[in-house]
Write an enzyme that holds these catalytic residues in place. Structure first.
Site, PDB file in Angstrom:
ATOM      1  N   GLU A  53     -30.148 -15.124 -40.331  1.00 54.26           N
ATOM      2  CA  GLU A  53     -29.115 -15.467 -39.346  1.00 54.26           C
ATOM      3  C   GLU A  53     -28.995 -16.982 -39.181  1.00 54.26           C
ATOM      4  O   GLU A  53     -27.893 -17.513 -39.055  1.00 54.26           O
ATOM      5  CB  GLU A  53     -29.430 -14.785 -38.014  1.00 54.26           C
ATOM      6  CG  GLU A  53     -29.208 -13.279 -38.074  1.00 54.26           C
ATOM      7  CD  GLU A  53     -29.787 -12.528 -36.886  1.00 54.26           C
ATOM      8  OE1 GLU A  53     -29.195 -11.505 -36.494  1.00 54.26           O
ATOM      9  OE2 GLU A  53     -30.836 -12.953 -36.348  1.00 54.26           O
TER      10      GLU A  53
ATOM     11  N   GLU B 296     -33.811  -5.233 -39.585  1.00 52.08           N
ATOM     12  CA  GLU B 296     -34.062  -4.781 -38.209  1.00 52.08           C
ATOM     13  C   GLU B 296     -34.003  -3.267 -38.044  1.00 52.08           C
ATOM     14  O   GLU B 296     -34.735  -2.695 -37.225  1.00 52.08           O
ATOM     15  CB  GLU B 296     -33.072  -5.446 -37.244  1.00 52.08           C
ATOM     16  CG  GLU B 296     -33.317  -6.921 -37.007  1.00 52.08           C
ATOM     17  CD  GLU B 296     -32.620  -7.814 -38.027  1.00 52.08           C
ATOM     18  OE1 GLU B 296     -32.577  -9.037 -37.824  1.00 52.08           O
ATOM     19  OE2 GLU B 296     -32.116  -7.271 -39.047  1.00 52.08           O
TER      20      GLU B 296
END
Length: 289
Positions: A128, A149
């Site tokens: 990210e 995730e």
């Protein structure tokens, strides 16, 4: 001119208008409280530094650009409150955003041109962070990216659901996020995730030459180009609103239920966040019941 000498988990050097920010947080460049807070501090300080026109973010560790966000935030959600949580400076309502989202937004909205020079693994928050920058260049055969995730019972919560689709498209973003697999630089280049995958021995020279070329432009040119391209790339959406939606969605899975926390604990006990375990994190997670 700002001073960037007090950091302990990153190093900053400035030459010819280019700031090289080197992540140096052993053993695996974890995005923990120290590194996240120092990245927040750097982004806040450099925003007004007229001596810096280009920022290159790189790693001191050839095996890890940035492993991922510290899993301790899952095991002890209250530690998330220890993170720096300043507004990113958009002028919009950032009340729904978590500290990681604000970090990504702070880098995303910097007036300088930002470039990620990638080698090693970058998963979750590490990916990210790279996606929040303007450009990404990676070493062939030595770079792997992932948003794992969902393997841990949650979804990306540091901007991944908003930053990835404009780069790779909806279908491939869902493949990356729901599959949770590791992608090499060659596939990432094919998907549009990164600008280019270069031979490892050419990466430094290419990025340094590009950074210096951009830094030699007039500041007005850089500002105009970023504003114009930004207007085109955002289309009908707006990153701030999108991050707010991601934050609300993350709230449905975090803080995690006890079963997910126990899975996280088992992952840590199986080697997650150790250097050996992080080198093949996906296999380690697959072995967790």
């Amino acid at each position: 001119m700002s001073s960037y000498e007090e950091y302990t988990s990153l190093r900053v050097t400035i030459d010819a208008g280019v700031a090289h920010v080197t992540l140096d947080n052993p053993p695996v460049n974890m995005l923990d409280t120290a590194l996240i807070n120092e990245l927040h501090d750097f982004a806040g300080a450099v925003r007004g530094d007229e001596q810096v026109r280009v920022i290159v973010v790189q790693s001191a560790d050839p095996d890890f650009f940035a492993a991922h966000v510290d899993l301790g935030f899952m095991l002890k959600p209250e530690t998330f409150a220890e993170l720096a949580n300043p507004n990113a400076g958009t002028g919009g309502d950032e009340s729904l955003l978590n500290p990681m989202q604000k970090l990504m937004l702070r880098f995303r909205t910097l007036p300088q041109v930002t470039i990620a020079k990638l080698a090693g693994r970058l998963r979750g928050g590490g990916n990210e962070l790279a996606m929040a920058l303007d450009m990404r260049f990676a070493a062939q055969g030595r770079t792997w990216l992932a948003q794992p995730e969902t393997r841990l019972g949650i979804i990306p919560g540091g901007g991944g659901t908003q930053l990835l689709p404009p780069l790779v498209g909806r279908a491939r973003a869902l493949e990356v996020i729901l599959g949770g697999n590791l992608f090499d630089a060659e596939v990432a280049e094919l998907y549009g995730w990164i600008n280019r995958a270069l031979p490892a021995e050419e990466l430094d020279g290419f990025v340094d030459a590009l950074a210096r070329r951009i830094a030699a432009l007039r500041p007005e040119q850089i500002a105009a180009a970023k504003a114009a391209v930004g207007a085109a790339s955002t289309g009908g959406g707006h990153l701030l609103e999108g991050l707010g939606e991601e934050s609300k969605a993350l709230g449905g899975v975090y803080p995690a239920p006890d079963a997910v926390v126990e899975r996280m604990r088992a992952a840590v006990e199986a080697g997650a966040q150790t250097r050996e375990g992080e080198l093949d994190l996906e296999a380690s997670l697959d072995r967790v019941p």
